[in-house]
Design a protein around this motif. Sequence first.
Motif, PDB file in Angstrom:
ATOM      1  N   LEU A  25       0.873  -1.180   0.000  1.00 34.49           N
ATOM      2  CA  LEU A  25       0.000   0.000   0.000  1.00 34.49           C
ATOM      3  C   LEU A  25       0.904   1.222   0.000  1.00 34.49           C
ATOM      4  CD1 LEU A  25      -2.178  -1.135   2.999  1.00 34.49           C
ATOM      5  CD2 LEU A  25      -3.022  -0.944   0.660  1.00 34.49           C
ATOM      6  N   VAL A  26       0.592   2.204  -0.823  1.00 36.75           N
ATOM      7  CA  VAL A  26       1.433   3.400  -0.874  1.00 36.75           C
ATOM      8  C   VAL A  26       0.584   4.631  -0.605  1.00 36.75           C
ATOM      9  CG1 VAL A  26       3.008   4.776  -2.288  1.00 36.75           C
ATOM     10  CG2 VAL A  26       2.913   2.282  -2.580  1.00 36.75           C
ATOM     11  N   ASP A  27       1.005   5.407   0.385  1.00 35.52           N
ATOM     12  CA  ASP A  27       0.358   6.685   0.664  1.00 35.52           C
ATOM     13  C   ASP A  27       1.310   7.776   0.160  1.00 35.52           C
ATOM     14  OD1 ASP A  27      -0.558   9.053   1.745  1.00 35.52           O
ATOM     15  OD2 ASP A  27      -1.374   8.074   3.533  1.00 35.52           O
ATOM     16  N   ARG A  28       0.996   8.290  -1.047  1.00 31.62           N
ATOM     17  CA  ARG A  28       1.934   9.230  -1.683  1.00 31.62           C
ATOM     18  C   ARG A  28       2.030  10.547  -0.914  1.00 31.62           C
ATOM     19  NH1 ARG A  28       3.366   6.435  -5.971  1.00 31.62           N
ATOM     20  NH2 ARG A  28       1.752   5.132  -6.905  1.00 31.62           N
ATOM     21  N   GLY A  57      -3.645  -2.781  12.585  1.00 35.02           N
ATOM     22  CA  GLY A  57      -2.664  -2.208  11.660  1.00 35.02           C
ATOM     23  C   GLY A  57      -1.710  -3.210  11.050  1.00 35.02           C
ATOM     24  N   CYS A  58      -1.900  -4.521  11.280  1.00 34.54           N
ATOM     25  CA  CYS A  58      -0.938  -5.496  10.740  1.00 34.54           C
ATOM     26  C   CYS A  58      -1.313  -5.956   9.328  1.00 34.54           C
ATOM     27  CB  CYS A  58      -0.774  -6.691  11.683  1.00 34.54           C
ATOM     28  SG  CYS A  58      -2.228  -7.719  11.771  1.00 34.54           S
ATOM     29  N   GLY A  59      -2.445  -5.507   8.813  1.00 37.43           N
ATOM     30  CA  GLY A  59      -2.755  -5.810   7.411  1.00 37.43           C
ATOM     31  C   GLY A  59      -3.917  -6.756   7.182  1.00 37.43           C
ATOM     32  N   LYS A  60      -4.747  -6.980   8.177  1.00 36.60           N
ATOM     33  CA  LYS A  60      -5.849  -7.955   8.042  1.00 36.60           C
ATOM     34  C   LYS A  60      -6.857  -7.533   6.973  1.00 36.60           C
ATOM     35  CE  LYS A  60      -7.049  -7.537  12.352  1.00 36.60           C
ATOM     36  NZ  LYS A  60      -6.082  -6.482  12.732  1.00 36.60           N
ATOM     37  N   THR A  61      -7.316  -6.276   7.066  1.00 37.93           N
ATOM     38  CA  THR A  61      -8.324  -5.832   6.096  1.00 37.93           C
ATOM     39  C   THR A  61      -7.725  -5.816   4.682  1.00 37.93           C
ATOM     40  OG1 THR A  61      -9.444  -4.546   7.788  1.00 37.93           O
ATOM     41  CG2 THR A  61      -9.935  -3.960   5.523  1.00 37.93           C
ATOM     42  N   THR A  62      -6.446  -5.493   4.602  1.00 34.08           N
ATOM     43  CA  THR A  62      -5.795  -5.482   3.285  1.00 34.08           C
ATOM     44  C   THR A  62      -5.768  -6.895   2.689  1.00 34.08           C
ATOM     45  OG1 THR A  62      -4.417  -3.680   4.100  1.00 34.08           O
ATOM     46  CG2 THR A  62      -3.704  -4.760   2.063  1.00 34.08           C
ATOM     47  N   LEU A  63      -5.432  -7.882   3.524  1.00 35.49           N
ATOM     48  CA  LEU A  63      -5.423  -9.264   3.023  1.00 35.49           C
ATOM     49  C   LEU A  63      -6.826  -9.688   2.604  1.00 35.49           C
ATOM     50  CD1 LEU A  63      -4.074 -11.971   2.472  1.00 35.49           C
ATOM     51  CD2 LEU A  63      -4.335 -12.546   4.905  1.00 35.49           C
ATOM     52  N   LEU A 124     -18.212  -5.382   5.814  1.00 32.66           N
ATOM     53  CA  LEU A 124     -16.901  -4.831   6.147  1.00 32.66           C
ATOM     54  C   LEU A 124     -16.965  -3.755   7.220  1.00 32.66           C
ATOM     55  CD1 LEU A 124     -15.370  -4.685   2.557  1.00 32.66           C
ATOM     56  CD2 LEU A 124     -15.302  -6.531   4.231  1.00 32.66           C
ATOM     57  N   GLN A 125     -15.774  -3.387   7.723  1.00 32.78           N
ATOM     58  CA  GLN A 125     -15.662  -2.397   8.798  1.00 32.78           C
ATOM     59  C   GLN A 125     -16.242  -1.051   8.395  1.00 32.78           C
ATOM     60  OE1 GLN A 125     -11.367  -2.583   9.318  1.00 32.78           O
ATOM     61  NE2 GLN A 125     -11.594  -2.762  11.524  1.00 32.78           N
ATOM     62  N   SER A 126     -16.077  -0.711   7.120  1.00 30.60           N
ATOM     63  CA  SER A 126     -16.482   0.616   6.659  1.00 30.60           C
ATOM     64  C   SER A 126     -18.000   0.787   6.679  1.00 30.60           C
ATOM     65  CB  SER A 126     -15.937   0.849   5.254  1.00 30.60           C
ATOM     66  OG  SER A 126     -16.127  -0.315   4.488  1.00 30.60           O
TER      67      SER A 126
HETATM   68  N1  LIG Z   1      -2.939   3.755   1.301  1.00 31.99           N
HETATM   69  C1  LIG Z   1      -2.095   3.379   2.244  1.00 31.99           C
HETATM   70  N2  LIG Z   1      -0.790   3.617   2.117  1.00 31.99           N
HETATM   71  C2  LIG Z   1       0.107   3.220   3.033  1.00 31.99           C
HETATM   72  N3  LIG Z   1      -0.225   2.559   4.170  1.00 31.99           N
HETATM   73  C3  LIG Z   1      -1.524   2.297   4.344  1.00 31.99           C
HETATM   74  C4  LIG Z   1      -2.538   2.673   3.420  1.00 31.99           C
HETATM   75  N4  LIG Z   1      -3.736   2.257   3.880  1.00 31.99           N
HETATM   76  C5  LIG Z   1      -3.479   1.634   5.051  1.00 31.99           C
HETATM   77  N5  LIG Z   1      -2.168   1.665   5.342  1.00 31.99           N
HETATM   78  C6  LIG Z   1      -1.494   1.063   6.509  1.00 31.99           C
HETATM   79  O1  LIG Z   1      -1.448  -0.336   6.257  1.00 31.99           O
HETATM   80  C7  LIG Z   1      -1.505  -1.061   7.488  1.00 31.99           C
HETATM   81  C8  LIG Z   1      -2.489  -2.200   7.385  1.00 31.99           C
HETATM   82  O2  LIG Z   1      -3.827  -1.673   7.352  1.00 31.99           O
HETATM   83  P1  LIG Z   1      -5.095  -2.624   7.547  1.00 31.99           P
HETATM   84  O3  LIG Z   1      -6.288  -1.736   7.458  1.00 31.99           O
HETATM   85  O4  LIG Z   1      -5.002  -3.738   6.591  1.00 31.99           O
HETATM   86  O5  LIG Z   1      -4.857  -3.149   9.039  1.00 31.99           O
HETATM   87  P2  LIG Z   1      -5.797  -4.039   9.975  1.00 31.99           P
HETATM   88  O6  LIG Z   1      -4.967  -5.185  10.460  1.00 31.99           O
HETATM   89  O7  LIG Z   1      -7.059  -4.346   9.279  1.00 31.99           O
HETATM   90  O8  LIG Z   1      -6.079  -3.062  11.210  1.00 31.99           O
HETATM   91  P3  LIG Z   1      -7.394  -2.937  12.165  1.00 31.99           P
HETATM   92  O9  LIG Z   1      -7.391  -4.135  13.086  1.00 31.99           O
HETATM   93  O10 LIG Z   1      -7.127  -1.669  12.920  1.00 31.99           O
HETATM   94  O11 LIG Z   1      -8.599  -2.825  11.296  1.00 31.99           O
HETATM   95  C9  LIG Z   1      -1.822  -0.046   8.559  1.00 31.99           C
HETATM   96  O12 LIG Z   1      -0.655   0.179   9.300  1.00 31.99           O
HETATM   97  C10 LIG Z   1      -2.247   1.198   7.805  1.00 31.99           C
HETATM   98  O13 LIG Z   1      -1.857   2.349   8.486  1.00 31.99           O
END
Ligand SMILES: Nc1ncnc2c1ncn2[C@@H]1O[C@H](COP(=O)(O)OP(=O)(O)OP(=O)(O)O)[C@@H](O)[C@H]1O
Length: 298
Positions: A25-28, A57-63, A124-126
């Motif tokens: 994930l990239v936050d520009r 913040g460990c990436g669960k929602t991203t996975l 989802l969470q949102s």
């Molecule tokens: N667009 C982005 N660019 C860079 N980092 C990001 C971006 N979006 C999210 N992140 C970071 O990526 C990490 C993983 O986010 P994610 O939402 O997957 O975590 P999570 O395990 O679901 O957390 P939670 O339990 O709080 O919901 C977080 O540290 C977040 O700050």
Amino acid sequence: MIHPDVTRTTPENVILRLDSLKHTLVDRDKKQCFTVNVAKPLEFYAGDFIGLLGPSGCGKTTLLSILGLLRKPTDLDYVGRFELYVPSEPKGDARELVDIRDAWARNDVRRIESLRRTQMGFALQSGELVKSLTVNENIQVPLRLNGWRSDDMRERVQDLLGQFSLTRHRDQKPGASETTLSNTLAQSRINRLSGGEYQRVSLARAVSHKPSVVFVDEPTSALNRELAHNALEVLRSLQRERTMPGITFMITHDEELATRFCNLIVRMAPRRGEPEGDVVDVVRTECQPMAENGLENS
Ligand SMILES: Nc1ncnc2c1ncn2[C@@H]1O[C@H](COP(=O)(O)OP(=O)(O)OP(=O)(O)O)[C@@H](O)[C@H]1O
Ligand SMILES: [Mg+2]
């Protein structure tokens, strides 16, 4: 006693498989990035109820968003097999393999979108219920998108409202006589719901079109223990009691719920000193005895 039909880890029961992944994930604006790594193969079988746990913040929602085809993996070179097995006809039990990695590589967005619409359900969470629609209409959204007939839609929604305890009139005292659909909570607008009702409607909507894979992110955080257990009980039995059992993928911080409902636990952890999160553990257990789980004995 183990349910006879579910969670046999045999090749013909695989539903979803992701061998390996690196997704960044990239936050520009903030010039920050975060990488999610999967180095242990993830294999989910018909009937699995999967719990994904790990610190915030460990990436669960991203996975979840990668597995649910909501995001394309940023580097397909790191992606091993990424496969989904789908019913080859709506009511049959024959299946066909879809190579998701290949579909992303070809940028076949139509195929991806169609798989997401037909095979996947999300809560989802949102919070993605449409505020301008009623409860009834929200649960119908996936059914309309999948071309259900109105009679079938009505029947399905009524059934789900009952299963998720959403049939009582908002102002009705417990024990009062049954109300009709026209003056029940089903006709309420979303902004009139309590947090717990909102979550149950989200779950009903996630499963309404009978998707093979249901993704839920902290689905019971606004429910008390009893309601949370009831909701997950319903979710699990809906996914398992099908011609071809589906899977449920749940993110939770609640170890008790995970132990009680999940037969497969996936753990993620942040990588020390790095903006990265890894899948660190994948543990499969036996299905719990049906009596404890509330599934019927047979
Ligand atoms: N667009 C982005 N660019 C860079 N980092 C990001 C971006 N979006 C999210 N992140 C970071 O990526 C990490 C993983 O986010 P994610 O939402 O997957 O975590 P999570 O395990 O679901 O957390 P939670 O339990 O709080 O919901 C977080 O540290 C977040 O700050
Ligand atoms: Mg999250």
